[in-house]
Enzyme design. Structure first.
Site, PDB file in Angstrom:
ATOM      1  N   ALA A 184       0.807  -1.225   0.000  1.00  0.00           N
ATOM      2  CA  ALA A 184       0.000   0.000   0.000  1.00  0.00           C
ATOM      3  C   ALA A 184       0.840   1.274   0.000  1.00  0.00           C
ATOM      4  O   ALA A 184       0.329   2.346  -0.324  1.00  0.00           O
ATOM      5  CB  ALA A 184      -0.941  -0.014   1.206  1.00  0.00           C
ATOM      6  N   ARG A 218      10.406  -5.935 -11.067  1.00  0.00           N
ATOM      7  CA  ARG A 218      11.658  -6.282 -11.777  1.00  0.00           C
ATOM      8  C   ARG A 218      12.372  -5.017 -12.232  1.00  0.00           C
ATOM      9  O   ARG A 218      11.761  -3.956 -12.403  1.00  0.00           O
ATOM     10  CB  ARG A 218      11.383  -7.221 -12.944  1.00  0.00           C
ATOM     11  CG  ARG A 218      10.673  -6.614 -14.120  1.00  0.00           C
ATOM     12  CD  ARG A 218      10.632  -7.574 -15.293  1.00  0.00           C
ATOM     13  NE  ARG A 218       9.637  -7.136 -16.266  1.00  0.00           N
ATOM     14  CZ  ARG A 218       9.723  -7.395 -17.551  1.00  0.00           C
ATOM     15  NH1 ARG A 218      10.727  -8.096 -18.031  1.00  0.00           N
ATOM     16  NH2 ARG A 218       8.767  -6.980 -18.372  1.00  0.00           N
ATOM     17  N   GLY A 273       1.209  -8.503  -8.052  1.00  0.00           N
ATOM     18  CA  GLY A 273       2.655  -8.677  -7.832  1.00  0.00           C
ATOM     19  C   GLY A 273       3.195  -9.813  -8.693  1.00  0.00           C
ATOM     20  O   GLY A 273       2.581 -10.874  -8.807  1.00  0.00           O
ATOM     21  N   ASP A 322      -2.185  -6.021 -20.074  1.00  0.00           N
ATOM     22  CA  ASP A 322      -1.818  -6.497 -21.415  1.00  0.00           C
ATOM     23  C   ASP A 322      -2.990  -6.305 -22.379  1.00  0.00           C
ATOM     24  O   ASP A 322      -2.811  -5.915 -23.527  1.00  0.00           O
ATOM     25  CB  ASP A 322      -1.408  -7.972 -21.342  1.00  0.00           C
ATOM     26  CG  ASP A 322      -0.364  -8.204 -20.269  1.00  0.00           C
ATOM     27  OD1 ASP A 322       0.754  -7.708 -20.424  1.00  0.00           O
ATOM     28  OD2 ASP A 322      -0.687  -8.840 -19.243  1.00  0.00           O
ATOM     29  N   HIS A 324       1.343 -13.691 -17.753  1.00  0.00           N
ATOM     30  CA  HIS A 324       1.690 -12.267 -17.824  1.00  0.00           C
ATOM     31  C   HIS A 324       3.214 -12.199 -17.892  1.00  0.00           C
ATOM     32  O   HIS A 324       3.898 -11.931 -16.901  1.00  0.00           O
ATOM     33  CB  HIS A 324       1.154 -11.514 -16.597  1.00  0.00           C
ATOM     34  CG  HIS A 324       1.640 -10.096 -16.535  1.00  0.00           C
ATOM     35  ND1 HIS A 324       1.353  -9.163 -17.508  1.00  0.00           N
ATOM     36  CD2 HIS A 324       2.430  -9.448 -15.635  1.00  0.00           C
ATOM     37  CE1 HIS A 324       1.934  -8.024 -17.199  1.00  0.00           C
ATOM     38  NE2 HIS A 324       2.599  -8.166 -16.077  1.00  0.00           N
TER      39      HIS A 324
HETATM   40  P1  NAD Z   1       6.828  -0.811  -5.389  1.00  0.00           P
HETATM   41  O1  NAD Z   1       8.199  -1.298  -5.064  1.00  0.00           O
HETATM   42  O2  NAD Z   1       6.620   0.639  -5.683  1.00  0.00           O
HETATM   43  O3  NAD Z   1       5.838  -1.187  -4.205  1.00  0.00           O
HETATM   44  C1  NAD Z   1       5.789  -2.454  -3.654  1.00  0.00           C
HETATM   45  C2  NAD Z   1       5.371  -2.305  -2.210  1.00  0.00           C
HETATM   46  O4  NAD Z   1       5.172  -3.615  -1.694  1.00  0.00           O
HETATM   47  C3  NAD Z   1       6.434  -1.621  -1.332  1.00  0.00           C
HETATM   48  O5  NAD Z   1       5.849  -0.577  -0.581  1.00  0.00           O
HETATM   49  C4  NAD Z   1       6.913  -2.761  -0.444  1.00  0.00           C
HETATM   50  O6  NAD Z   1       7.336  -2.324   0.852  1.00  0.00           O
HETATM   51  C5  NAD Z   1       5.644  -3.608  -0.368  1.00  0.00           C
HETATM   52  N1  NAD Z   1       5.853  -4.981   0.101  1.00  0.00           N
HETATM   53  C6  NAD Z   1       6.932  -5.774  -0.060  1.00  0.00           C
HETATM   54  N2  NAD Z   1       6.760  -6.940   0.586  1.00  0.00           N
HETATM   55  C7  NAD Z   1       5.521  -6.893   1.145  1.00  0.00           C
HETATM   56  C8  NAD Z   1       4.781  -7.783   1.947  1.00  0.00           C
HETATM   57  N3  NAD Z   1       5.267  -8.962   2.307  1.00  0.00           N
HETATM   58  N4  NAD Z   1       3.546  -7.404   2.360  1.00  0.00           N
HETATM   59  C9  NAD Z   1       3.054  -6.199   2.019  1.00  0.00           C
HETATM   60  N5  NAD Z   1       3.726  -5.302   1.280  1.00  0.00           N
HETATM   61  C10 NAD Z   1       4.945  -5.648   0.849  1.00  0.00           C
HETATM   62  O7  NAD Z   1       6.291  -1.721  -6.586  1.00  0.00           O
HETATM   63  P2  NAD Z   1       5.055  -1.467  -7.562  1.00  0.00           P
HETATM   64  O8  NAD Z   1       5.531  -0.679  -8.727  1.00  0.00           O
HETATM   65  O9  NAD Z   1       3.878  -0.982  -6.782  1.00  0.00           O
HETATM   66  O10 NAD Z   1       4.833  -2.963  -8.111  1.00  0.00           O
HETATM   67  C11 NAD Z   1       4.343  -3.976  -7.278  1.00  0.00           C
HETATM   68  C12 NAD Z   1       4.336  -5.316  -8.000  1.00  0.00           C
HETATM   69  O11 NAD Z   1       3.426  -5.288  -9.085  1.00  0.00           O
HETATM   70  C13 NAD Z   1       5.672  -5.725  -8.614  1.00  0.00           C
HETATM   71  O12 NAD Z   1       5.886  -7.113  -8.399  1.00  0.00           O
HETATM   72  C14 NAD Z   1       5.478  -5.442 -10.093  1.00  0.00           C
HETATM   73  O13 NAD Z   1       6.346  -6.229 -10.896  1.00  0.00           O
HETATM   74  C15 NAD Z   1       4.042  -5.849 -10.252  1.00  0.00           C
HETATM   75  N6  NAD Z   1       3.353  -5.363 -11.455  1.00  0.00           N
HETATM   76  C16 NAD Z   1       2.470  -6.212 -12.050  1.00  0.00           C
HETATM   77  C17 NAD Z   1       1.759  -5.810 -13.174  1.00  0.00           C
HETATM   78  C18 NAD Z   1       0.785  -6.731 -13.872  1.00  0.00           C
HETATM   79  O14 NAD Z   1       0.320  -6.354 -14.960  1.00  0.00           O
HETATM   80  N7  NAD Z   1       0.432  -7.883 -13.351  1.00  0.00           N
HETATM   81  C19 NAD Z   1       1.949  -4.512 -13.674  1.00  0.00           C
HETATM   82  C20 NAD Z   1       2.858  -3.666 -13.041  1.00  0.00           C
HETATM   83  C21 NAD Z   1       3.561  -4.106 -11.925  1.00  0.00           C
HETATM   84  C1  LMR Z   2       4.234  -4.666 -16.606  1.00  0.00           C
HETATM   85  O1  LMR Z   2       3.757  -5.431 -17.436  1.00  0.00           O
HETATM   86  O2  LMR Z   2       4.412  -3.455 -16.857  1.00  0.00           O
HETATM   87  C2  LMR Z   2       4.596  -5.176 -15.234  1.00  0.00           C
HETATM   88  O3  LMR Z   2       4.369  -6.541 -15.124  1.00  0.00           O
HETATM   89  C3  LMR Z   2       5.952  -4.789 -14.811  1.00  0.00           C
HETATM   90  C4  LMR Z   2       7.002  -5.593 -15.533  1.00  0.00           C
HETATM   91  O4  LMR Z   2       7.879  -6.149 -14.864  1.00  0.00           O
HETATM   92  O5  LMR Z   2       6.922  -5.665 -16.751  1.00  0.00           O
END
Ligand code: NAD
Ligand code: LMR
Length: 337
Positions: free
Chosen positions: A15, A95, A133, A162, A190
């Site tokens: 969050a 990543r 995530g 996507d 994904h």
């Molecule tokens: P970010 O680093 O800005 O935020 C992640 C947050 O998660 C941080 O505040 C961190 O402290 C917290 N966190 C870590 N471990 C935790 C736990 N055990 N419990 C609760 N919180 C925890 O990252 P972001 O840019 O918000 O991205 C989050 C995730 O979403 C990444 O894995 C990213 O690759 C993924 N993502 C997925 C998609 C998709 O299409 N599926 C798209 C974009 C990003």
């Molecule tokens: C995305 O598709 O933008 C996210 O899953 C972040 C990434 O690692 O590509």
């Protein structure tokens, strides 16, 4: 069906992170659960992020939005998952440039074990769970494994970003507004093996609707540049921003949950990564992105009977194989811990 005047508990993990920062406003404003549904927001992050989370809470208060009732910041999964009706599992390491999403397995899979156990103990049994995530599909599989009292159909992973990317790319190519393109499908993981499939997509041009392949008359572009661009779009954003997508990911998370909660539009479908039931010959017990339709407040149904060309079949096989490999790897990582 829940009483519309009674608030529902919604948890967002990660969050204090980037995606949550854009997602929380949508939830508080009512664009996901509807303008009549008040919510209590449970905000989970790790202990070192509690100070940052305090700032997020202040901003949420300062939104002055009437649907937002209680705000519960916490580092304790028992508090975060208590009686939640919807869960956005965003918290995980993103990543960096040069990594594939599956490189995050070792770092992130343990998080989804712990959160699966907490969902099992504390959440409502009808909770709708969206894993954002990465690697999202396999994290959803692991999460469900550790939450055996919650039906498998309640777990999903996000491929809506996507889908949105694919829809936007087709609209740009066809020179139409993005909402004139419908029924593009994301199959599989994904990851860079996903198969963005425009074979069943339609476009409305000057009031008449036709198939996207017929409108473009360029199968070669649809099978090469289009597919590769969508597969690599996440990496392209990272290369440019030096951080992974956040605004568009948050929008897609809102879209995914809104359609799951409220239902899809008649005659349309959306892509969600869900437990395979063997549809389209995809092996069971992997979380695979399929086209689905959803009744309001209902369960999703995987769209049946779409014709699968030889080209599409080869793509579906590659992405299913990758998910089976990720599953093996995830259980290996968890056994070592
Ligand atoms: P970010 O680093 O800005 O935020 C992640 C947050 O998660 C941080 O505040 C961190 O402290 C917290 N966190 C870590 N471990 C935790 C736990 N055990 N419990 C609760 N919180 C925890 O990252 P972001 O840019 O918000 O991205 C989050 C995730 O979403 C990444 O894995 C990213 O690759 C993924 N993502 C997925 C998609 C998709 O299409 N599926 C798209 C974009 C990003
Ligand atoms: C995305 O598709 O933008 C996210 O899953 C972040 C990434 O690692 O590509």
């Amino acid at each position: 069906m829940s009483n519309p005047t009674k608030p529902i508990n919604v948890v967002v993990t990660g969050a204090a992170g980037q995606i949550a920062y854009s997602l929380l406003y949508q939830l508080a404003a009512g664009t996901v659960f509807g303008p009549d549904q008040p919510i209590n927001l449970h905000l989970l992050d790790i202990p070192v992020m509690m100070k940052v989370l305090e700032g997020v809470v202040m901003e949420l208060e300062d939104l002055a939005l009437p649907l937002l009732r209680e705000i519960v910041p916490t580092a304790d999964p028992a508090v975060a998952f208590k009686d939640v009706a919807a869960a956005f599992l965003v918290g995980a390491m993103p990543r960096k440039e040069g990594m594939e999403r599956k490189d995050l397995l070792a770092a992130n899979v343990e998080i989804f074990k712990v959160q699966g156990e907490a969902l099992d103990k504390y959440a409502r049994k009808d909770v709708k769970i969206l894993v954002v995530g990465n690697p999202a599909n396999t994290n959803a599989l692991i999460c469900s494994h550790y939450a055996p009292s919650i039906p498998k159909q309640n777990f999903s992973a996000m491929t809506r970003l996507d889908q949105n990317r694919a829809q936007a790319a087709l609209a740009a190519r066809l020179n139409v507004q993005v909402d004139q393109v419908k029924k593009v499908v994301i199959w599989g993981n994904h990851s860079s093996t996903q198969y963005p499939d425009a074979a069943h997509a339609t476009v409305t041009l000057q009031g008449s609707t036709k198939s996207v392949p017929a409108a473009l008359n360029q199968d070669n572009w649809l099978q090469t540049t289009f597919v590769e661009t969508i597969q690599k779009r996440g990496a392209a954003v990272i290369a440019a921003r030096k951080m992974s997508s956040a605004m568009s990911a948050a929008k897609a998370a809102g879209d995914h949950m809104r359609d799951w909660w409220m239902g899809t539009k008649p005659g349309e479908y959306v892509s969600m990564a869900v437990f395979s039931d063997g549809s389209y010959g995809i092996p069971e017990n992997i979380v695979f992105s399929f086209p689905v339709t959803i009744e309001p407040r209902g369960q999703y149904k995987i769209v049946q009977g779409l014709p699968i060309s030889e080209f599409a079949r080869s793509k579906l096989t590659v992405t299913a194989n990758e998910l089976e490999e990720e599953r093996t790897e995830a259980y290996k990582v968890l056994q070592k811990k």
